[in-house]
Design an enzyme around this catalytic site. Structure first.
Site, PDB file in Angstrom:
ATOM      1  N   HIS A 176       0.721  -1.189   0.274  1.00  0.00           N
ATOM      2  CA  HIS A 176      -0.012  -0.070  -0.148  1.00  0.00           C
ATOM      3  C   HIS A 176       0.892   1.194  -0.087  1.00  0.00           C
ATOM      4  CE1 HIS A 176      -3.296   2.787   1.233  1.00  0.00           C
ATOM      5  NE2 HIS A 176      -2.408   3.092   1.919  1.00  0.00           N
ATOM      6  N   GLU A 177       1.876   1.245   0.972  1.00  0.00           N
ATOM      7  CA  GLU A 177       2.511   2.396   0.695  1.00  0.00           C
ATOM      8  C   GLU A 177       3.509   2.690  -0.588  1.00  0.00           C
ATOM      9  OE1 GLU A 177       2.123   4.458   3.139  1.00  0.00           O
ATOM     10  OE2 GLU A 177       1.072   2.806   4.386  1.00  0.00           O
ATOM     11  N   HIS A 208       1.510   4.521  -2.714  1.00  0.00           N
ATOM     12  CA  HIS A 208       1.632   6.051  -2.663  1.00  0.00           C
ATOM     13  C   HIS A 208       2.980   6.426  -3.254  1.00  0.00           C
ATOM     14  CE1 HIS A 208      -1.575   6.636   0.115  1.00  0.00           C
ATOM     15  NE2 HIS A 208      -1.244   5.905   0.984  1.00  0.00           N
ATOM     16  N   HIS A 222       3.031   9.114  -6.531  1.00  0.00           N
ATOM     17  CA  HIS A 222       3.654  10.481  -6.436  1.00  0.00           C
ATOM     18  C   HIS A 222       4.512  10.493  -7.873  1.00  0.00           C
ATOM     19  CE1 HIS A 222       7.351  12.637  -4.990  1.00  0.00           C
ATOM     20  NE2 HIS A 222       6.403  13.568  -4.698  1.00  0.00           N
TER      21      HIS A 222
END
Length: 233
Positions: A103-104, A107, A111
């Site tokens: 999940h991270e 991100h 980005h």
């Protein structure tokens, strides 16, 4: 003038509902994570290894994966280009840990691609912090100073910025989870059955953001019901 009954009115039920929703969401994410934290993935990869594999497979080599203390304190810091994974994720080999780590990385991909909702959320961070910390105090100051409608309305508008941030956060978090689930199956990090379990963890985590947004909206609604259309006598 504003009513002296501000602290003893029926609209407190809105705050209570928000608090209950948040407590339920928090309990759910903890119980779901703990359940699947006990299930080791067949690949044997740790959260850190899974994160590194996802980054490498996406051609991202300038983002570091580091350990951070705490429980579920995982996050991606775009300023330092660092994925930070918590105690229960970094060295853990569970399907829960892999889901959170992925999940991270979702991100990170957002980005890299300049994902519009993420960019909007980033722009809102400064004003959202102001709204979160100063919105309600400004409203209270307006009441203390004789029910000043100007200050009260400013407080409501400032608090609404924090609410907007919570709302914009929702598509960011849901999209990061979608990307995560695609990657962990595509790159052979988990099996299809394990992916379903990781999805349950991420879905439970997403509910905490929904709960936070709902609680903020209910608080804003309360302020509007109490003071939105009032003026000095």
């Amino acid at each position: 003038m504003y009513p002296y009954g501000f602290y003893y009115d029926w609209t407190y039920i809105l705050v209570l509902i928000g608090a209950v929703i948040s407590l339920i969401a928090s309990a759910r994410v903890n119980s779901t994570f703990n359940k699947y934290a006990r299930e080791r993935s067949l690949s044997g990869m740790t959260g850190a290894q899974a994160a590194q594999a996802i980054l490498n497979n996406n051609g991202i080599y300038d983002v570091k994966v580091e350990h951070i203390r705490g429980n579920l304190t995982d996050h991606y810091d775009p300023r330092t280009k660092t994925v930070r994974l918590s105690d229960s994720v970094y060295n853990a080999t569970s399907v829960a840990a892999i889901g959170v780590a992925a999940h991270e990385c979702g991100h990170v991909m957002q980005h890299e691609e300049h994902y519009t909702p993420l960019e909007l959320r980033t722009m809102l961070v400064p004003v959202a912090n102001i709204g979160s910390y100063l919105g309600i105090p400004i409203v209270l100051l307006g009441i203390i100073l004789g029910g000043s409608p100007v200050l009260v309305n400013i407080g409501i508008w400032v608090f609404s910025l924090a609410v907007l941030f919570q709302i914009v956060t929702l598509p960011v978090e849901f999209d990061a989870s979608r990307r995560a689930l695609v990657c962990i199956e595509k790159y052979g990090i988990v099996t299809r059955e394990e992916k379903a379990k990781s999805a349950k963890v991420l879905r439970a985590a997403a509910y905490t953001y929904v709960a936070a947004a709902a609680a903020s909206i209910l608080q804003l609604l309360r302020l509007i019901l109490l003071f939105g259309n009032r003026r000095n006598d």
